[in-house]
Write an enzyme that holds these catalytic residues in place. Structure first.
Site, PDB file in Angstrom:
ATOM      1  N   ASP A  46      13.027  11.700  -2.690  1.00 39.31           N
ATOM      2  CA  ASP A  46      12.247  10.456  -2.687  1.00 39.31           C
ATOM      3  C   ASP A  46      11.850  10.171  -4.127  1.00 39.31           C
ATOM      4  O   ASP A  46      11.245  11.015  -4.777  1.00 39.31           O
ATOM      5  CB  ASP A  46      10.989  10.598  -1.802  1.00 39.31           C
ATOM      6  CG  ASP A  46      10.345   9.254  -1.516  1.00 39.31           C
ATOM      7  OD1 ASP A  46      10.134   8.465  -2.475  1.00 39.31           O
ATOM      8  OD2 ASP A  46      10.036   8.972  -0.351  1.00 39.31           O
ATOM      9  N   LYS A  90       6.300  12.326  -4.393  1.00 34.80           N
ATOM     10  CA  LYS A  90       6.189  12.550  -2.947  1.00 34.80           C
ATOM     11  C   LYS A  90       6.996  13.766  -2.494  1.00 34.80           C
ATOM     12  O   LYS A  90       6.516  14.581  -1.707  1.00 34.80           O
ATOM     13  CB  LYS A  90       6.674  11.313  -2.181  1.00 34.80           C
ATOM     14  CG  LYS A  90       5.681  10.176  -2.156  1.00 34.80           C
ATOM     15  CD  LYS A  90       6.166   9.027  -1.284  1.00 34.80           C
ATOM     16  CE  LYS A  90       5.119   7.906  -1.288  1.00 34.80           C
ATOM     17  NZ  LYS A  90       5.523   6.767  -0.458  1.00 34.80           N
ATOM     18  N   CYS A 128      13.436 -26.832  -2.533  1.00 39.45           N
ATOM     19  CA  CYS A 128      12.612 -28.050  -2.673  1.00 39.45           C
ATOM     20  C   CYS A 128      11.248 -27.881  -2.010  1.00 39.45           C
ATOM     21  O   CYS A 128      10.250 -28.446  -2.453  1.00 39.45           O
ATOM     22  CB  CYS A 128      13.338 -29.269  -2.113  1.00 39.45           C
ATOM     23  SG  CYS A 128      13.480 -29.284  -0.325  1.00 39.45           S
TER      24      CYS A 128
END
Length: 922
Positions: free
Chosen positions: A411, A435, A539
């Site tokens: 990890d 970790k 938009c």
């Protein structure tokens, strides 16, 4: 407060089922509650935890229970369960009662929250907002949503209305709905109302719901069960009878049936037959279930406890908060899929050997225990599920074999404070540590015999050398505990390539899933695709936001472009062109240098003091929250109509209104301060505490000359399918301007080496002191105010901007327990029908087990087919040519290759020019 009660002493047996009991608790003969107390309290300093060891039996006065809102029983006789349940149910208000047990391969959970229990929010789902395109004047009135936006509502839900034009009497009123189609629903009589004109938003309203419970005594004879596996809907009732027979056996003989004892199993079967007669509808007894429960009742499957414990913990939270729908009233989960091969084993396989695995051995036998010990497993991810998985590995003894067996974990992340509420191997003193290393150390506290290698690598194509094909082939199982879909897809492809089983799982709040992928038997993770996430049209973000999510995303994009993207481009440009003088010469001679216009503009406007940072922030305020609105209203005045005569500004388009700057408005002030601090950081401008005082900031702001609004005739994008342009063209006037600005900067000594550097900022949601979320919250809410959209608090903004996936320890415990149960089947080499995938949502609650998807076979021609797991191997030799290869395929497999490719490379396609010549090449 939480009180844990137990009267028993720690034994060797407990080491394999209780991760908070250690060797020294056994040698010191500690009570189980007292031994685990400080380890439970360590999980959260805000929870007051106490231990109780006083005897609790049929003669105990139960009035001491009145101090609790919820009572949870485990390993308590049925007689005492009934007595405590009667007491709890009779109180006003009732004490919520939960009992949970695991015996061998079966588990049960029972809930009773009193005659009536009110729930304020049955699902925990976000309230839906639906944009309306039409409402009919009829009985009933039919409401239609905007096209391509299904409402996803259910009949019986309640909605309130706002911003409806024409039929305005609906605004503020609440209606119960009936679904007509995915895009419409009815709301009762609207025939007497004014005709609908345009606009309107329907907002879901959560209404309280009452749930009704029966006492344990009554529920025993007529149980209401949650069916988890629809392939065997009769199973819950069969296990219900078997477990009642076990309770009865224990009361009669003062012990559980002996491991593998046929005589005890026969006795328990007789009891089950007589119990069946006392139940409503006299259900049939399943002899095999009763016998297997009897044979393994002294044993205990730790992962089954994790699964039931996770579900039970969520029920406790429901009991004390009134949030989410409670379980009604029984849940049975079993592991009886694995018994077939165990039947052939002798009873000595299951007998205790005096070590920490005796409880497991009583269930699955010694041979399977040994296979678990010898297992090589690769766990990717040490977050919430990863921590829970390591706990299960430690209790099962995975990777503890003397000669074989290893757990490899990786990890890349460091521990954050926000991880501590669910990643239970970590404590406050671990914050900012890796970790994987921390999790490995904590797992060895549970089982010191575990062999574990920990790494901090990301698993992705870039680390293919670390995790090579050779590495994968050494692994017996790969377990993923990740929330990154792309990483999961990559790992799955490596497992398929190397014919390795994979168990995948994940959670999102109270929802969770598990999936088992076994070579040659099942489909892979990549065999199915989730629908793509809906993107907000460009938009909408730029000019027409309609919901708070749009303004948050806009603010997040502004953060990214102003403080990360532009500074990075600035630095990259000046690394390519080392001096301002050189750049000036080159553009004067007509050279076009990519990005130079924006870079020079940034250089010429660079703030060089705290005062200039505040001024810049104030000018940005005017541009974003006043000029933008004025420009849009200039391009599209309020009375603008479309070709069909309808109004331009109608739902979901909301007209903007300019925001007038007010120094005393905390939102306005917050934007100025957070923006100025970030500008100071990227432009390397120092500032002090005194600079941040209101007095200093007021002095600077009151002297700022804010540019006046000048309307432009630029075209505003209204097409929802249009994407953000990659780069905006630069006009010749802009180029001339750039030369002038750069000359000015050089002459005033503002283009020196220091001026050609900026400090890009990476967005970090978890550090509250960095001001990132402060800026995004202020910018988003100011834009929301401009468009009359309901603002969001800092917490909601952080969740959406940081893409935080909700997580709760109950779901992660349940999911990892289910994964570990499937791991046992994978290790035992079970056939396809034994494996189960699971989907659960503890909030509703539902738990659905399904058989794994059978691998798809592709027919080539009669008698010849393949699956994703098949490999054809051709063994070459020295000087092996492409023609030799084609001939070898023809001879070995009887097919004529028409072309040869490798990945995206075309090696041999006969119609391509020159490819025939390649046949001679090696």
């Amino acid at each position: 407060a939480l009180t844990v009660h137990d009267t028993k002493q720690c034994t060797k047996w407990d080491l394999g089922i209780n991760f908070f009991i250690h060797e020294d608790d056994i040698t010191s003969q500690r009570n189980r509650a007292e031994a685990t107390l400080h380890r439970i309290a360590e999980l959260n300093p805000y929870v007051h935890v106490a231990a109780s060891t006083v005897p609790l039996d049929e003669t105990t006065d139960l009035s001491f229970l009145k101090q609790y809102q919820c009572v949870i029983l485990t390993e308590v006789s049925l007689l005492l369960q009934k007595k405590i349940n009667e007491f709890c149910h009779a109180q006003q208000p009732p004490i919520k009662f939960i009992s949970a047990d695991v015996y061998g391969m079966c588990s049960r959970l029972f809930c009773d929250f009193g005659d009536e229990f009110e729930v304020l929010d049955t699902t925990g789902e976000e309230l839906k907002e639906i944009f309306i395109s039409n409402i009919t004047q009829s009985n009933p009135g039919i409401v239609t949503c905007l096209e391509n936006h299904p409402h996803r509502l259910e009949t019986g839900q309640f909605l309130t209305f706002r911003e409806v034009n024409g039929m305005s009497c609906l605004n503020g009123s609440t209606h119960q709905i009936t679904v007509v189609s995915p895009y419409s629903f009815s709301i009762g009589d609207t025939s007497d109302m004014e005709p609908y004109l345009h606009g309107g938003i329907a907002v879901q309203v959560k209404t309280p719901k009452m749930f009704y419970f029966e006492r344990l005594e009554k529920q025993i004879t007529n149980p209401l069960c949650l069916v988890a596996d629809f392939s065997k809907p009769e199973a819950p009732l069969q296990i219900h009878i078997a477990m009642l027979a076990l309770d009865n056996f224990q009361e009669s003989f003062g012990r559980r049936p002996n491991i593998g004892c046929l005589q005890d199993a026969e006795e328990m079967l007789k009891i089950a037959m007589s119990i069946s007669e006392t139940l409503e509808n006299k259900p049939q007894v399943n002899e095999a279930v009763v016998k297997w429960l009897s044979r393994t009742a002294q044993g205990f499957l730790a992962p089954l406890a994790a699964a039931v414990g996770g579900v039970a913990s969520q029920e406790v939270l429901k009991a004390v908060t009134g949030k989410f729908s409670p379980l009604q009233q029984w849940l049975y989960i079993d592991m009886l899929d694995i018994v077939k091969p165990l039947e052939k084993m002798g009873s000595e396989e299951f007998q205790p050997r005096g070590d920490r695995y005796d409880a497991l051995r009583a269930c699955v036998g010694n041979s399977l225990c040994q296979k678990l010990h010898d297992l090589n497993v690769f766990l990717v991810g040490c977050g919430a599920i990863g921590c829970e998985m390591l706990k299960n590995f430690a209790l099962l003894g995975v990777g503890t074999g003397q000669e074989k067996g290893l757990v490899t974990i990786t990890d890349p992340d460091l521990i954050e404070k926000s991880n501590l509420n669910r990643q239970f191997l970590f404590r406050p003193h671990h914050i900012q540590k890796p970790k994987s290393y921390t999790a490995a150390e904590a797992t060895l506290n549970i089982n010191p015999c575990l062999k574990i290698d920990s790494y901090i690598n990301k698993v992705c194509p870039a680390t293919e050398n670390t995790y090579s094909d050779e590495f994968y082939t050494k692994q017996d199982v790969i377990v993923t505990a990740l929330d990154n879909v792309e990483a999961r897809r990559y790992i799955d492809s490596r497992c398929v390539a190397n014919l390795r089983p994979l168990i995948d799982s994940g959670t999102m709040g109270t929802k969770g899933h598990t999936e088992v992928i076994v070579p040659h038997l099942t489909e892979s993770y990549n065999s199915h695709r989730d629908p793509p996430e809906e993107e907000i049209p460009f938009c909408t973000l730029k000019s027409f936001p309609a919901a708070i999510e749009h303004t948050i995303q806009w603010a997040r994009d502004k953060f990214e472009s102003s403080f990360s993207h532009k500074p990075s481009l600035f630095n990259k440009f000046w690394q390519t062109y080392p001096s301002a003088e050189e750049v000036l010469q080159r553009i004067k001679s007509g050279e076009s240098l990519e990005g130079c216009f924006h870079v020079i503009k940034t250089l010429s406007r660079r703030p060089r003091s705290w005062t200039q940072c505040i001024e810049l922030a104030r000018v940005k305020f005017e541009k974003y929250f006043s000029h933008k609105a004025l420009q849009l209203l200039h391009s599209f005045p309020l009375d603008t109509r479309l070709k069909d005569g309808s109004l331009f500004w109608q739902s979901p388009k909301r007209p903007p209104f300019p925001v007038k700057f007010e120094f005393n408005d905390p939102l306005h002030y917050g934007f100025i301060v957070s923006a100025a601090k970030l500008f100071a950081t990227v432009y390397c401008v120092p500032f002090t505490e005194k600079d941040l005082s209101e007095e200093t900031i007021w002095k600077i702001i009151s002297a700022v000359k804010v540019p006046e609004f000048r309307p432009s005739n630029k075209v505003v994008q209204t097409d929802e399918t249009a994407r953000k342009p990659d780069h905006i063209p630069v006009s010749s006037e802009d180029e001339r301007n750039a030369i002038f600005q750069l000359e000015k900067s050089i002459l005033s000594n503002e283009a020196l080496q220091n001026d050609l550097q900026m400090k890009p900022i990476s967005f970090e949601k978890d550090d509250d002191s960095n001001g990132h979320i402060d800026f995004i919250t202020a910018a988003s809410n100011l834009r929301a105010k401009m468009y009359n959209i309901e603002p969001a608090d800092r917490f909601k903004t952080k969740r959406i901007a940081g893409k935080i996936i909700p997580a709760i320890a109950t779901a992660t415990a349940a999911v990892s327990g289910l994964v570990a149960l499937e791991l046992i089947k994978v290790v035992g080499g079970y056939p396809a029908d034994a494996y189960k995938n699971c989907f659960l949502n503890l909030a509703i609650p539902i738990m659905v087990f399904t058989e794994t998807a059978e691998v798809r076979r592709t027919e080539i021609r009669n008698g010849m087919s393949f699956t994703i797991w098949d490999r054809w191997t051709i063994y070459g030799k020295e000087d092996f040519t492409l023609l030799d290869f084609i001939n070898a395929v023809r001879e070995k497999y009887g097919i004529e290759p028409t072309m040869v490719v490798q990945g995206v490379k075309m090696l041999y396609v006969p119609v391509m020019p020159g490819h025939i010549k390649r046949l001679k090449l090696t």
